[in-house]
Design a protein around this motif. Structure first.
Motif, PDB file in Angstrom:
ATOM      1  N   TRP A 169      46.823  26.768  41.805  1.00  0.00           N
ATOM      2  CA  TRP A 169      46.023  27.910  41.346  1.00  0.00           C
ATOM      3  C   TRP A 169      45.438  28.643  42.549  1.00  0.00           C
ATOM      4  CZ3 TRP A 169      41.160  29.868  41.871  1.00  0.00           C
ATOM      5  CH2 TRP A 169      40.829  30.924  41.008  1.00  0.00           C
ATOM      6  N   ASN A 173      45.840  32.474  43.326  1.00  0.00           N
ATOM      7  CA  ASN A 173      44.650  33.318  43.419  1.00  0.00           C
ATOM      8  C   ASN A 173      44.607  34.079  44.738  1.00  0.00           C
ATOM      9  OD1 ASN A 173      42.070  34.290  42.407  1.00  0.00           O
ATOM     10  ND2 ASN A 173      41.178  33.040  44.028  1.00  0.00           N
ATOM     11  N   THR A 177      44.954  38.149  44.953  1.00  0.00           N
ATOM     12  CA  THR A 177      43.821  38.827  45.594  1.00  0.00           C
ATOM     13  C   THR A 177      44.318  39.750  46.697  1.00  0.00           C
ATOM     14  OG1 THR A 177      42.399  36.918  45.117  1.00  0.00           O
ATOM     15  CG2 THR A 177      41.599  38.498  46.739  1.00  0.00           C
ATOM     16  N   GLU A 209      44.944  33.388  32.821  1.00  0.00           N
ATOM     17  CA  GLU A 209      45.781  34.071  33.807  1.00  0.00           C
ATOM     18  C   GLU A 209      46.944  34.804  33.124  1.00  0.00           C
ATOM     19  OE1 GLU A 209      44.942  34.438  36.730  1.00  0.00           O
ATOM     20  OE2 GLU A 209      43.578  32.808  37.244  1.00  0.00           O
ATOM     21  N   CYS A 525      37.474  29.382  40.373  1.00  0.00           N
ATOM     22  CA  CYS A 525      37.978  30.385  39.433  1.00  0.00           C
ATOM     23  C   CYS A 525      37.505  31.761  39.892  1.00  0.00           C
ATOM     24  CB  CYS A 525      37.518  30.091  38.001  1.00  0.00           C
ATOM     25  SG  CYS A 525      35.734  30.048  37.808  1.00  0.00           S
ATOM     26  N   HIS A 570      35.183  35.637  43.592  1.00  0.00           N
ATOM     27  CA  HIS A 570      35.773  34.309  43.739  1.00  0.00           C
ATOM     28  C   HIS A 570      34.673  33.252  43.702  1.00  0.00           C
ATOM     29  CE1 HIS A 570      37.704  30.902  45.929  1.00  0.00           C
ATOM     30  NE2 HIS A 570      38.724  31.277  45.185  1.00  0.00           N
TER      31      HIS A 570
END
Length: 617
Positions: A169, A173, A177, A209, A525, A570
């Motif tokens: 993850w 992420n 980003t 997601e 997350c 974040h």
């Protein structure tokens, strides 16, 4: 790719199959269609064509001719996998340079073929060069979606020899980003084997997601007593979770066998696992769709909105139960007849509930229906004459200014919004209580709003990309939206925010509020905003709720409300989330302001109601 229509949309699943370099791609598509698959995942270039692309010398041939398929087949039926060993983030300069040239060539070929999506595998944590190249392409407007392929659980988390553990993850992420959360980026997740299942809290995060597909190797299937492939209960549970966001499935053959059996089983599983409950029927087509909250005091509701409200039998049955208990508790001595005023009567469902109670208890009730909408009054006149035997007195006035001929024993209203007070129930009922006896009862008696931190890149992108021409982007992010949340992750349990009680006999009524809430993040997350809910006590022990933990079964009337943040934040595991929240008012409007205070400080959103407010007049 495949979409179902009508009643089958949520019961059937769309299934593709991974075939690495089929000898004949046209034949492969014809075969998988016969088996029941909907699309093919395969490499766009062919390994027989060696491609060394240094110094800008491109070979004349890079793969099959595009003429092996029609353009409509390329654009609907093929997800193009890019060469997996390309490493644009290599620390070896010549490998990085050659990889970049190969990668750009394949991206160009995918554009030429007009495939609907390309599949790229992330194989390590550092992907900044890859992200930069793709971000350039995304910003230059190429048409296909980008599917990022990663395992749900990285093997390092259960390997006895791994030097460090990776959370894929985090890879995803970081990558999205770098690409500014572009909505064309999606994930393809590889199902873990049965020995290494995904923790529930991580699975819930994946549900928040943009998951496009889940890859299932054929070796993960078990064989039942009939010799047919089936998935374990644990794998079925994972698939059931993903059904809520309508992902597709990709079968990856790594064993011998009849490939048609896997797709048949997944279709069966779709029907077996999907629960078509009252809520899912009601909300079909509304998933993650942004709706502006109503302005009921200044805009007359239309027939279709009343119709939607009235479909929710659970809500009206619960209201009827509250009215029943209130009238039952009303003293019978001296032949007194309770006076019940339904304020904001609409087209009359609550009036009907009061009359139903009167018939059930065999007690006379004097009923007033107060409604300011002249078009709804038209409906009420017809019901008084043809359904209610002239037993209801109609008043076409605003409850805040109406002067009744007598005072009420029971005041009944349905003025609540998704956040409880966001349709000005406090202001309306504070005004209407003038005609309630000091011993009188208000239904509802009280209501409380709740707030929870939210991760939903889907909602963030919906707001970012659907800006009305007359609004700035900041205006859009300072507006709360009513949303049936599906593709989201709730970061922490909801906490109580504001409460209101009726009647409110305080000498000086103040409906302005302020509260600071603190939540804790249990895993890494992304925070994109806050979701709002409410609970209400109608009378004594009769309640209604859209709070996730106490939601009234089968009630569909209210969706949550979402208060966005202008940029995703974040969060690390254990991080504190602090938010300040205000309910403010002036002579002509009520509005909310909210401000993130931790883990970073943000600006106060919607100051003075500059982007969103609820009109009083």
């Amino acid at each position: 790719m495949h979409e179902e229509s009508g009643d089958e949309k949520r019961k059937r699943v769309s299934v593709g199959i991974y075939v690495s370099c089929p000898p004949n791609i046209k034949g492969a598509i014809e075969t998988i269609f016969e088996y029941g698959y909907h699309f093919l995942v395969t490499q766009l270039t062919h390994p027989n064509y060696t491609r060394i692309l240094q110094k800008g010398k491109f070979p004349a041939s890079i793969g099959r001719t595009d003429r092996v398929l029609k353009s409509s087949e390329w654009s609907r039926l093929v997800v193009g996998e890019l060469t997996s060993h390309i490493d644009v983030d290599s620390e070896v300069e010549h490998i990085q340079e050659n990889s970049k040239n190969l990668f750009l060539q394949e991206l160009g070929f995918a554009t030429h073929l007009s495939v609907p999506a390309i599949l790229i595998s992330l194989t390590k944590s550092n992907n900044i060069q890859l992200a930069r190249i793709l971000n350039d392409k995304l910003n230059s407007g190429f048409s296909y979606s980008v599917w990022i392929n990663i395992p749900m659980i990285h093997p390092s988390r259960y390997s006895p020899i791994a030097e460090m553990e990776y959370d894929t993850w985090d890879w995803w992420n970081d990558f999205r980003t770098y690409c500014s959360y572009d909505k064309r980026l999606g994930i393809v997740l590889e199902l873990p084997d049965i020995k290494h299942n995904v923790p529930t809290y991580e699975l819930e995060r994946w549900i928040g997601e943009p998951v496009k597909a889940v890859v299932i190797p054929t070796s993960f299937f078990l064989t039942n007593q009939h010799g047919k492939p089936v998935l374990s209960r644990a794998h079925q549970d994972i698939i059931k979770k993903f059904m809520s966001i309508d992902v597709q499935y990709i079968i990856k053959p790594d064993t011998e066998g009849d490939l048609s059996m896997y797709v048949r089983y997944l279709h069966f599983l779709g029907k077996k696992l999907y629960v078509q409950d009252t809520m899912s029927e009601f909300v079909q087509g509304c998933e993650d769709f942004l709706q502006n909250p109503l302005q009921p005091l200044t805009e007359h509701l239309e027939t279709n909105i009343y119709e939607v409200f009235e479909k929710d039998q659970v809500k009206y049955d619960t209201y009827q139960n509250a009215v029943y208990k209130a009238i039952e508790a009303f003293p019978k001595e001296n032949g007194k007849v309770p006076v019940v005023m339904v304020v904001g009567a609409g087209r009359g469902p609550l009036v009907q509930a009061v009359l139903n109670v009167s018939y059930t208890l065999n007690r006379k009730v004097k009923v007033y229906a107060v409604e300011k909408n002249p078009y709804a009054i038209n409906t009420l006149i017809d019901r008084v004459n043809n359904e209610w035997n002239n037993k209801v007195t109609l008043i076409n006035e605003d409850m805040r200014t109406y002067e009744p001929p007598e005072k009420a024993d029971i005041l009944v209203s349905e003025l609540l919004g998704s956040f409880g007070d966001n349709e000005l129930s406090p202001e309306c009922l504070d005004g209407a209580q003038r005609f309630l006896k000091k011993t009188g009862i208000s239904i509802p008696y009280s209501y409380t709003s709740y707030l929870a931190p939210l991760q939903s890149i889907k909602i963030f992108n919906e707001i970012k990309t659907n800006r009305p021409i007359d609004k700035s982007l900041l205006n859009c992010f300072e507006t709360p939206y009513v949303v049936h949340l599906v593709n989201y992750y709730q970061i922490a349990p909801p906490q109580e925010l504001f409460s209101f009680t009726h009647p409110n006999w305080s000498e000086k009524i103040n409906n302005q509020r302020y509260k600071k809430l603190k939540f804790q993040c249990k895993q890494t997350c992304v925070l994109t905003g806050f979701a709002g809910f409410f609970e209400t006590v109608l009378f004594k022990d009769v309640n209604l709720s859209i709070h996730p933990d106490t939601h009234t079964p089968d009630m569909v009337s209210w969706f949550p409300i979402v208060f966005p943040l202008p940029e995703p934040i974040h969060l690390t595991e254990g991080a504190a989330i602090e938010v300040s929240f205000w309910r403010a008012e002036s002579e002509d409007k009520v509005w909310y302001e909210w401000c993130l205070e931790a883990p970073v400080k943000g600006g106060i959103m919607n100051p003075n109601g500059r982007s969103y407010f609820i009109k009083k007049h």
